[in-house]
Write a protein that holds these residues in place. Structure first.
Motif, PDB file in Angstrom:
ATOM      1  N   PRO A 224      11.462   1.317  -2.770  1.00  0.00           N
ATOM      2  CA  PRO A 224      11.810   0.138  -1.952  1.00  0.00           C
ATOM      3  C   PRO A 224      10.589  -0.674  -1.522  1.00  0.00           C
ATOM      4  CG  PRO A 224      13.099   2.033  -1.265  1.00  0.00           C
ATOM      5  CD  PRO A 224      12.093   2.549  -2.254  1.00  0.00           C
ATOM      6  N   VAL A 225      10.624  -1.964  -1.812  1.00  0.00           N
ATOM      7  CA  VAL A 225       9.491  -2.839  -1.501  1.00  0.00           C
ATOM      8  C   VAL A 225       9.186  -2.859  -0.010  1.00  0.00           C
ATOM      9  CG1 VAL A 225       8.673  -5.222  -1.565  1.00  0.00           C
ATOM     10  CG2 VAL A 225       9.885  -4.284  -3.527  1.00  0.00           C
ATOM     11  N   GLU A 226      10.242  -2.844   0.815  1.00  0.00           N
ATOM     12  CA  GLU A 226      10.029  -2.940   2.260  1.00  0.00           C
ATOM     13  C   GLU A 226       9.334  -1.705   2.843  1.00  0.00           C
ATOM     14  OE1 GLU A 226      14.223  -1.282   1.674  1.00  0.00           O
ATOM     15  OE2 GLU A 226      12.902  -2.776   0.748  1.00  0.00           O
ATOM     16  N   LEU A 227       9.316  -0.598   2.074  1.00  0.00           N
ATOM     17  CA  LEU A 227       8.682   0.627   2.562  1.00  0.00           C
ATOM     18  C   LEU A 227       7.248   0.781   2.071  1.00  0.00           C
ATOM     19  CD1 LEU A 227      11.576   3.254   2.203  1.00  0.00           C
ATOM     20  CD2 LEU A 227      11.024   1.762   4.144  1.00  0.00           C
ATOM     21  N   ARG A 228       6.819  -0.085   1.169  1.00  0.00           N
ATOM     22  CA  ARG A 228       5.457   0.022   0.639  1.00  0.00           C
ATOM     23  C   ARG A 228       4.399  -0.237   1.700  1.00  0.00           C
ATOM     24  NH1 ARG A 228       4.434  -0.035  -4.940  1.00  0.00           N
ATOM     25  NH2 ARG A 228       6.321   0.086  -6.203  1.00  0.00           N
ATOM     26  N   GLN A 229       4.762  -0.929   2.760  1.00  0.00           N
ATOM     27  CA  GLN A 229       3.805  -1.210   3.829  1.00  0.00           C
ATOM     28  C   GLN A 229       3.365   0.061   4.549  1.00  0.00           C
ATOM     29  OE1 GLN A 229       5.642  -3.099   7.434  1.00  0.00           O
ATOM     30  NE2 GLN A 229       7.498  -3.046   6.185  1.00  0.00           N
ATOM     31  N   TYR A 230       4.052   1.179   4.300  1.00  0.00           N
ATOM     32  CA  TYR A 230       3.699   2.447   4.925  1.00  0.00           C
ATOM     33  C   TYR A 230       2.988   3.400   3.952  1.00  0.00           C
ATOM     34  CZ  TYR A 230       7.220   0.629   8.139  1.00  0.00           C
ATOM     35  OH  TYR A 230       7.935  -0.184   8.992  1.00  0.00           O
ATOM     36  N   ILE A 231       2.802   2.982   2.707  1.00  0.00           N
ATOM     37  CA  ILE A 231       2.107   3.804   1.719  1.00  0.00           C
ATOM     38  C   ILE A 231       0.607   3.519   1.813  1.00  0.00           C
ATOM     39  CG2 ILE A 231       1.812   4.292  -0.732  1.00  0.00           C
ATOM     40  CD1 ILE A 231       4.453   5.271   0.329  1.00  0.00           C
ATOM     41  N   PRO A 232      -0.212   4.518   2.157  1.00  0.00           N
ATOM     42  CA  PRO A 232      -1.637   4.265   2.403  1.00  0.00           C
ATOM     43  C   PRO A 232      -2.493   4.312   1.142  1.00  0.00           C
ATOM     44  CG  PRO A 232      -1.150   6.530   2.913  1.00  0.00           C
ATOM     45  CD  PRO A 232       0.156   5.903   2.485  1.00  0.00           C
ATOM     46  N   ASN A 233      -1.985   3.761   0.068  1.00  0.00           N
ATOM     47  CA  ASN A 233      -2.719   3.735  -1.204  1.00  0.00           C
ATOM     48  C   ASN A 233      -2.502   2.404  -1.904  1.00  0.00           C
ATOM     49  OD1 ASN A 233      -1.550   6.774  -0.896  1.00  0.00           O
ATOM     50  ND2 ASN A 233      -3.608   6.822  -1.776  1.00  0.00           N
ATOM     51  N   THR A 234      -3.531   1.938  -2.576  1.00  0.00           N
ATOM     52  CA  THR A 234      -3.416   0.772  -3.446  1.00  0.00           C
ATOM     53  C   THR A 234      -4.398   0.948  -4.586  1.00  0.00           C
ATOM     54  OG1 THR A 234      -3.263  -1.647  -3.484  1.00  0.00           O
ATOM     55  CG2 THR A 234      -5.157  -0.700  -2.336  1.00  0.00           C
TER      56      THR A 234
END
Length: 274
Positions: free
Chosen positions: A215-225
């Motif tokens: 889910p795109v809206e949950l990516r803001q909580y993934i601490p990796n890029t």
């Protein structure tokens, strides 16, 4: 000066491959049959845990609260969703710096305890400059590196890439792990210390790839890029797998215990070290 250098070396040596290779018996590595069998729990369980917890964060109603308020609220949600919460504080190890402890609740075997945050570098991307004096550079079995250092050049690189990937002004990754109050309380895995003769490992690293349908809206909580130093314009993060490393518990861990891992794994079949 010598004492300071000695302390830094004791923290860094477990990330220095030549030292690891010559001191393999001292470091009590974790041994697995192959890369494909290096799973404590199924990937589906890891994904289920992340989706459940991150969805709870997103529905918490704290979207416009201060960073500290979000951290406090999300820590409470973690306790409710996972049955435990964690926090950083001075390690029990001499020269261990800060470590990660179970702050409340009880960790059951096979639980996702923490996430290793940071910039993801693919094997063909250079990591020389960010690796200098960096004890937070994690190497996966396939040569992917995750830079979990939250200061200096590493911090500047991560912040820059997070803005590059934003969509309509919204970040597609979490940058708050670079602070003392991350909105995702799991994002402190880089501070988990290596096991010792006195303290055995109670968690192990597990590599996990986040799929394009996360889910795109949950990516803001993934601490990796991804660093993506050589940008392929035909591929965006929407159709790429994003490497994430989680720390999974090997046994019951009670409140007040420090979390320990083993900093490298021997994969028997291909003889690689990660």
């Amino acid at each position: 000066m010598f004492r300071q250098i000695s302390r830094r070396w004791k923290q860094y040596r477990y990330r220095f491959v030549p030292w690891v290779a010559t001191n393999i018996n001292e470091s009590a590595p974790r041994i697995v049959p192959s890369v494909y069998e290096d799973k404590i729990v199924a990937d589906a369980e890891v994904e289920k845990c992340l989706l459940s917890l991150l969805t709870a964060f997103h529905k918490s109603g704290k979207q416009h609260a201060t960073l500290t308020a979000k951290h406090v609220e999300h820590t409470k949600l973690m306790l409710g969703e996972c049955g435990f919460s964690i926090k950083r504080r001075p390690s029990l190890l001499e020269n261990g710096g800060r470590g990660v402890f179970v702050a409340s609740g009880h960790v059951r075997p096979g639980s996702v305890v923490a996430v290793y945050p940071g910039m993801v570098y693919h094997p063909w991307e250079p990591v020389f400059w960010v690796s200098l004096a960096n004890s937070f550079l994690f190497r996966c079995a396939d040569g992917v590196h995750i830079d979990g250092k939250d200061t200096g050049l590493s911090k500047m690189m991560y912040n820059s890439c997070s803005k590059r990937d934003s969509v309509h002004g919204k970040l597609m990754c979490d940058t708050t792990w670079l602070t003392e109050t991350p909105v995702n309380p799991l994002a402190v895995g880089q501070y988990v210390n290596n096991q010792s003769n006195k303290y055995e490992a109670n968690v192990a690293y597990q590599e996990f790839d986040i799929s394009s349908d996360f889910p795109v809206e949950l990516r803001q909580y993934i601490p990796n890029t991804e660093a993506r130093l050589h940008q392929d314009m035909e591929h965006t993060f929407y159709n790429r797998l994003l490497r994430v490393v989680v720390l999974v518990s090997l046994r019951d861990i009670t409140v007040g215990e420090e979390i320990f891992s083993t900093y490298y794994t021997i994969v028997q079949k291909d003889k690689s070290v990660s």
